[in-house]
Structures are given as C-alpha cells and as structure tokens.
Design a protein around this motif. Structure first.
Motif, PDB file in Angstrom:
ATOM      1  N   ASP A 141       0.581   3.956  -3.102  1.00 35.37           N
ATOM      2  CA  ASP A 141       0.117   5.314  -2.783  1.00 35.37           C
ATOM      3  C   ASP A 141       0.995   6.364  -3.449  1.00 35.37           C
ATOM      4  O   ASP A 141       0.586   7.508  -3.600  1.00 35.37           O
ATOM      5  CB  ASP A 141       0.082   5.544  -1.273  1.00 35.37           C
TER       6      ASP A 141
ATOM      7  N   VAL B 122       0.843  -1.199   0.000  1.00 36.59           N
ATOM      8  CA  VAL B 122       0.000   0.000   0.000  1.00 36.59           C
ATOM      9  C   VAL B 122       0.880   1.251   0.000  1.00 36.59           C
ATOM     10  O   VAL B 122       0.590   2.225  -0.704  1.00 36.59           O
ATOM     11  CB  VAL B 122      -0.989  -0.012   1.188  1.00 36.59           C
TER      12      VAL B 122
ATOM     13  N   ASN C 103      -7.992   0.453  -8.417  1.00 38.71           N
ATOM     14  CA  ASN C 103      -7.929  -0.883  -7.831  1.00 38.71           C
ATOM     15  C   ASN C 103      -6.498  -1.391  -7.812  1.00 38.71           C
ATOM     16  O   ASN C 103      -6.097  -2.170  -8.691  1.00 38.71           O
ATOM     17  CB  ASN C 103      -8.845  -1.860  -8.593  1.00 38.71           C
TER      18      ASN C 103
ATOM     19  N   ARG D 279      -4.347   8.821  -4.913  1.00 36.27           N
ATOM     20  CA  ARG D 279      -3.378   7.820  -5.361  1.00 36.27           C
ATOM     21  C   ARG D 279      -3.051   8.049  -6.839  1.00 36.27           C
ATOM     22  O   ARG D 279      -1.883   8.040  -7.242  1.00 36.27           O
ATOM     23  CB  ARG D 279      -3.932   6.414  -5.157  1.00 36.27           C
TER      24      ARG D 279
ATOM     25  N   ASN E 119      -4.795   7.766   2.410  1.00 38.21           N
ATOM     26  CA  ASN E 119      -5.906   7.117   3.119  1.00 38.21           C
ATOM     27  C   ASN E 119      -6.861   6.373   2.194  1.00 38.21           C
ATOM     28  O   ASN E 119      -8.072   6.502   2.288  1.00 38.21           O
ATOM     29  CB  ASN E 119      -6.681   8.140   3.953  1.00 38.21           C
ATOM     30  N   ASN E 120      -6.288   5.622   1.266  1.00 39.30           N
ATOM     31  CA  ASN E 120      -7.056   4.784   0.340  1.00 39.30           C
ATOM     32  C   ASN E 120      -7.985   5.585  -0.569  1.00 39.30           C
ATOM     33  O   ASN E 120      -8.992   5.081  -1.035  1.00 39.30           O
ATOM     34  CB  ASN E 120      -7.825   3.694   1.092  1.00 39.30           C
ATOM     35  N   ASP E 121      -7.680   6.846  -0.820  1.00 40.26           N
ATOM     36  CA  ASP E 121      -8.452   7.690  -1.735  1.00 40.26           C
ATOM     37  C   ASP E 121      -7.896   7.493  -3.144  1.00 40.26           C
ATOM     38  O   ASP E 121      -6.745   7.844  -3.421  1.00 40.26           O
ATOM     39  CB  ASP E 121      -8.358   9.152  -1.305  1.00 40.26           C
ATOM     40  N   ALA E 122      -8.718   6.953  -4.039  1.00 37.73           N
ATOM     41  CA  ALA E 122      -8.263   6.625  -5.386  1.00 37.73           C
ATOM     42  C   ALA E 122      -7.776   7.855  -6.152  1.00 37.73           C
ATOM     43  O   ALA E 122      -6.769   7.786  -6.855  1.00 37.73           O
ATOM     44  CB  ALA E 122      -9.375   5.929  -6.165  1.00 37.73           C
TER      45      ALA E 122
END
Length: 117
Positions: A44, A40, A111, A75, A69-72
């Motif tokens: 990122d 991750v 993804n 990223r 924070n896992n925001d596409a």
C-alpha cells in the motif's frame, strides 16, 4: 491454485533480509497481523513512505493516501511517491545514479499479488 503458489513466495518474501530490516522501523500492522496483512501494508506504500521520511527527513513532503482500502489507484499513487523519494535520495544524498530498472508501479498497483514487479 494461485493462492497455493503464492503462499510459499509470500513466506519467503516476508522473511527476506529487506523486509526484516523494514520491520525494525515499527510494526507493519496493529496487533497480530498475518504475513498477508503485513504484505498488504507494504504494497500500500503508506508504511514504506514513513520509513523513507525517517531515512531522509529533508524529503519534500508529498500527500500519501493513508486509507488505501485495496484501491489500485491510491496504491499506485503511494508507490509512485515512494519510488520518486528513493530516486531523489540516491541522486541528491548519496550522489549515485540508479542504473537498474525500477519497480513497475502499475503492476504493483493493479495486482500486488502477481509476484511481478
């Protein structure tokens, strides 16, 4: 099911020569991160942009989002900057043109666990 398939791929990727080399620039995670945590951190784009700045400090500084924070979209932004920096380094410093297709920033951003790029 997808997690079971992804685990061997993750293990294989995280022990690849490229990832091993990238880890020489510093720890990917604070403390004892798992392979998933380290993966991750790579996708990122924050750590890889820092590596690129160490390789070529002359690069034009661009704003990298430190808290993805896992925001596409964040990223994708970070990975887009990284791809541009790599292209620039190859063209301006190495005087080489990249002839292969580059990673698809949309797939990585939306993804990162798909195994596609």
């Amino acid at each position: 099911m997808e997690n079971e398939i992804f685990t061997p791929l993750l293990e294989q990727f995280m022990t690849s020569p490229l990832v091993t080399w990238v880890k020489t620039f510093g720890p990917l995670t604070a403390g004892n991160g798992t392979n998933l945590d380290e993966y991750v951190a790579l996708v990122d784009g924050v750590f890889l942009n820092q590596v690129m700045l160490q390789i070529n400090p002359k690069l034009e500084s661009q704003r990298v989002n430190k808290k993805v924070n896992n925001d596409a979209s964040l990223r994708m932004h970070n990975v887009s900057i990284l791809v541009r920096q790599i292209k620039c380094y190859y063209q301006e410093t190495l005087q080489q043109l990249i002839m292969m297709s580059l990673p698809n920033v949309l797939i990585i951003g939306k993804n990162p666990f798909s195994g596609k790029y």
